[in-house]
Design an enzyme around this catalytic site. Structure first.
Site: not given
Ligand SMILES: CC(=O)N[C@@H](CC(=O)O)C(=O)O
Ligand SMILES: [Zn+2]
Length: 332
Positions: A45, A91, A137, A188-189, A199, A309
């Protein structure tokens, strides 16, 4: 004519509402002194990877008075290979189980990485954790510039998102609320006290698009400006924020072997955040048959046809609109 005092008596409300709000209903937070900007949580990304690498070389653009902002590449091996992950999705890796597992070289690379990140920026849920983490992202979906909020009760983040939305208008900046008993995941955050996902799309994996790159950069600028104002002692009055709350995960239609037998319908493709009503086209089979949405009411699909996805059996996610109230906030 009623005097204003009479009006207050009539409705049984105190005459000094404003003063009362600022003295009693203000949530106080510590200074947001430690802030991190994560890029490369997914190595393909490219906006986040590129911005963070740029800021590691020269951090002038992200410096703010009284704030220590750390740009950080979270999954360097995935960045090097330009892939989403090496062993497992970073993530999704910040579970209590992973973070408390005995560390060792035998663990999947991303689990080892999650433990290191938790040590540096957390520990998750502790007072020592970083105040704010922005996680950058990109999506292949036409989601525009989306802010991802993990908790409807995080008034600091709600106030920040309100500020960003106002700063960016007339352009829009939807807020996706991922708070959901089954669909929430361990990001992660999430090691920070106030986790914020950013995003931005559409952008193909491994590709940089200037418009996407610049809109991500602009949202970050406003976010850091907000933190600076907050740290300077500015009080943010109560406000409301319109959000899209995650509702349901929708898979592609599949045969008994698990192979996909239909694509996102052309009427739905690229229509992230637009209403999908019962009876509206949703998928199109390879022989041209339309499969319609049969839910109970209007939903707002997003992450429509996100490349990453397919392996998660998700064609899109439905959301419902909600208005959240944020109380006033001020630095302690
Ligand atoms: C396309 C993509 O990677 N989206 C992110 C969303 C998020 O950060 O919450 C993810 O699945 O982890
Ligand atoms: Zn991602």
């Amino acid at each position: 004519m009623l005097s204003s005092e009479g009006l207050y008596q009539l409705f049984n409300i105190p005459a000094f509402t404003t003063a009362m709000t600022s003295s009693t209903n203000v949530s106080c937070f510590h200074e947001a002194r430690r802030v991190a900007i994560f890029g490369g949580t997914h190595g393909n990304e490219m906006s986040g990877v590129t911005l963070v690498n740029l800021w590691i070389q020269n951090g002038k653009e992200i410096q703010r008075k009284g704030v220590e902002t750390k740009p950080f590449i979270t999954n360097p091996r995935a960045v090097e290979k330009c892939t989403r992950y090496v062993d497992t999705d970073l993530n999704r890796a910040f579970t209590t189980e992973n973070l408390s597992a005995p560390s060792g070289d035998d663990l999947p690379y991303e689990v080892q990485r999650a433990q290191q990140i938790n040590e540096t920026f957390g520990p998750k849920g502790s007072p020592e954790a970083y105040d704010v983490i922005f996680d950058l992202h990109n999506t292949t979906s036409n989601m525009g510039c989306t802010l991802i909020l993990e908790s409807s009760k995080d008034h600091f983040n709600l106030q920040m998102m309100h500020y960003i939305k106002k700063a960016i208008a007339p352009d829009s900046c939807p807020v996706l609320l991922t708070e959901h008993p089954l669909l929430k995941y361990s990001t992660s955050r999430s090691v920070a006290k106030h986790p914020i996902g950013l995003e931005v799309g559409p952008q193909p994996q491994g590709v940089l698009r200037s418009n996407i790159f610049e809109s991500m950069r602009l949202v970050l600028k406003h976010a850091l400006d907000f933190i600076e104002l907050f740290n300077e002692g500015l009080e943010f009055p109560p406000c409301t924020v319109d959000v899209f709350r995650v509702s349901e995960k929708m898979d592609y239609p599949r045969d008994t072997n698990g192979n996909i037998i239909a694509m996102v319908h052309p009427n739905l493709q690229d229509c992230d955040w637009e209403p999908l009503n019962p009876g509206d086209p949703m998928f199109q089979t390879f022989d041209g048959t339309t499969i319609r949405y049969e839910g109970a009411g209007t939903v707002y699909p997003t992450f429509i046809n996100e490349a990453a996805y397919y392996e998660k059996q998700q064609a899109f996610v439905t959301t419902r609109r909600e208005t959240l109230a944020a109380g006033a906030i001020k630095k302690t």
